[in-house]
Design an enzyme around this catalytic site. Structure first.
Site, PDB file in Angstrom:
ATOM      1  N   PRO A 229      54.914  87.467  -6.881  1.00  0.00           N
ATOM      2  CG  PRO A 229      57.510  87.195  -7.077  1.00  0.00           C
ATOM      3  CD  PRO A 229      56.169  87.026  -6.146  1.00  0.00           C
ATOM      4  CD  GLU A 230      50.068  87.008 -10.780  1.00  0.00           C
ATOM      5  OE1 GLU A 230      49.615  87.060 -11.797  1.00  0.00           O
ATOM      6  OE2 GLU A 230      49.798  86.410  -9.854  1.00  0.00           O
TER       7      GLU A 230
ATOM      8  CE  LYS B 283      53.895  84.032 -13.742  1.00  0.00           C
ATOM      9  NZ  LYS B 283      53.103  82.854 -13.106  1.00  0.00           N
TER      10      LYS B 283
ATOM     11  NE  ARG C  72      47.932  78.188  -8.148  1.00  0.00           N
ATOM     12  CZ  ARG C  72      48.822  77.430  -8.779  1.00  0.00           C
ATOM     13  NH1 ARG C  72      47.978  76.796  -9.701  1.00  0.00           N
ATOM     14  NH2 ARG C  72      49.869  77.123  -8.693  1.00  0.00           N
TER      15      ARG C  72
END
Length: 303
Positions: free
Chosen positions: A2-3, A61, A288
């Site tokens: 979720p962003e 967020k 990442r």
DNA sequence: CTTCGATCCTGGTAGC
DNA sequence: TGCTACCAGGATCGAA
């Protein structure tokens, strides 16, 4: 993951299904989900019990629901009506958090962490479900006088690019001042909030900027253009309910979004760039990945 | 002060 | 088949 667009979808769900309801009881099923509430699970439940939830808000967020003032009978004499809320319940979804509005009799989810029951006959409850437990709920004082009830612990989070009060001049000035690279800056929630790994890669691809480009080399028009791309990609994602790669991101009714089908960069290693056809690349980056087109997004000369 | 890497967590999957 | 290793990654913390 979720962003901003995914969190905004959840906010709208809370606004529709949870706002205005009074908490009857809270069950904390996993202590880690409440770790930001330093006073502990019992205190969290006790403070929420009997309180009515206000308008669902979001910054970047983070989500929160201000607690409405206690009933007039309990309000100290002389307290003016319409004052800013002084407490709020704060939520962060982390990587895998979900806020679900479920019927009471729905089976418990495997990773159900917190259950909130309400004092009404609607027949639904609010559930916080989180596989990886990076997210959580907590209760905080609000920034004094803030009409939205901004929790004090997130006062350091910058406004997000969809906030009308986002300060574009300050953002650009900060980019020029910092000695960092553009993707790092986009992920720095104290500069601009709501952007995570997915939308950073998408916006950089749209802006034809390499992730390692030093922010100090960005001209004012270039950073304005980048900001426009960030807003565009977020609006486009919002229009289709956000990005869902799997069942980990869903709205409050458990439904997935469809923006994963529209991604131009993220997750497209070895696939052709939608602009020039060159094979997209993936590079390890800050524990990442960064996805980019080696032709459209040329690395900076000094790296 | 700024910058940056390590850390938290668990399920899915790639590889042997 | 069963095991291990790795990957996803937001925010925080402490070190440089």
């Amino acid at each position: 993951m979720p962003e901003l667009p995914e969190v905004e979808v959840v906010r709208r769900g809370l606004e529709r299904w949870v706002r205005g309801r009074t908490v009857a009881d809270v069950a904390v099923l996993h202590p880690r989900a409440i770790r930001r509430h330093l006073a502990g699970p019992e205190d969290f439940a006790a403070q929420l019990r009997g309180r009515r939830l206000g308008a669902a808000r979001r910054r970047g967020k983070y989500l929160w629901l201000p607690l409405e003032a206690e009933t007039p009978a309990e309000t100290p004499a002389g307290t003016p009506l319409g004052t800013a809320p002084d407490r709020a319940v704060l939520a962060h979804l982390g990587m895998s958090g979900q806020l679900l509005v479920q019927p009471h009799d729905a089976l418990d989810e495997k990773h159900l962490r917190i259950r909130v029951r309400f004092a009404d006959a609607t027949g639904t409850e609010l559930r916080f479900v989180d596989q990886r437990t990076f997210g959580g709920l907590s209760l905080h004082d609000t920034v004094p006088g803030d009409p939205d009830g901004l929790p004090d612990v997130i006062a350091h989070i910058a406004r997000d690019p969809l906030d009308p009060a986002f300060d574009e001049d300050a953002f650009h000035a900060a980019l020029r001042r910092r000695r960092t690279t553009v993707k790092r800056a986009l992920l720095d929630q104290s500069l601009i909030s709501g952007v995570g790994n997915i939308y950073a890669d998408e916006a950089l691809w749209r802006a034809r900027l390499h992730y390692d480009r030093p922010t100090a080399t960005l001209t004012r028009p270039r950073s304005a253009e980048l900001l426009t791309h960030i807003r565009d990609v977020m609006h486009a994602a919002l229009a289709v309910g956000g990005t869902s790669f799997d069942s980990l991101y869903v709205n409050v009714n458990g439904e997935s979004g469809y923006f994963d089908r529209s991604l131009d960069a993220y997750g497209r290693e070895d696939e052709p760039c939608r602009r020039c056809g060159t094979a997209m690349r993936r590079r390890p980056w800050m524990n990442r990945s960064s996805y980019f087109c080696p032709r459209c997004q040329r690395p900076p000369r000094v790296s």
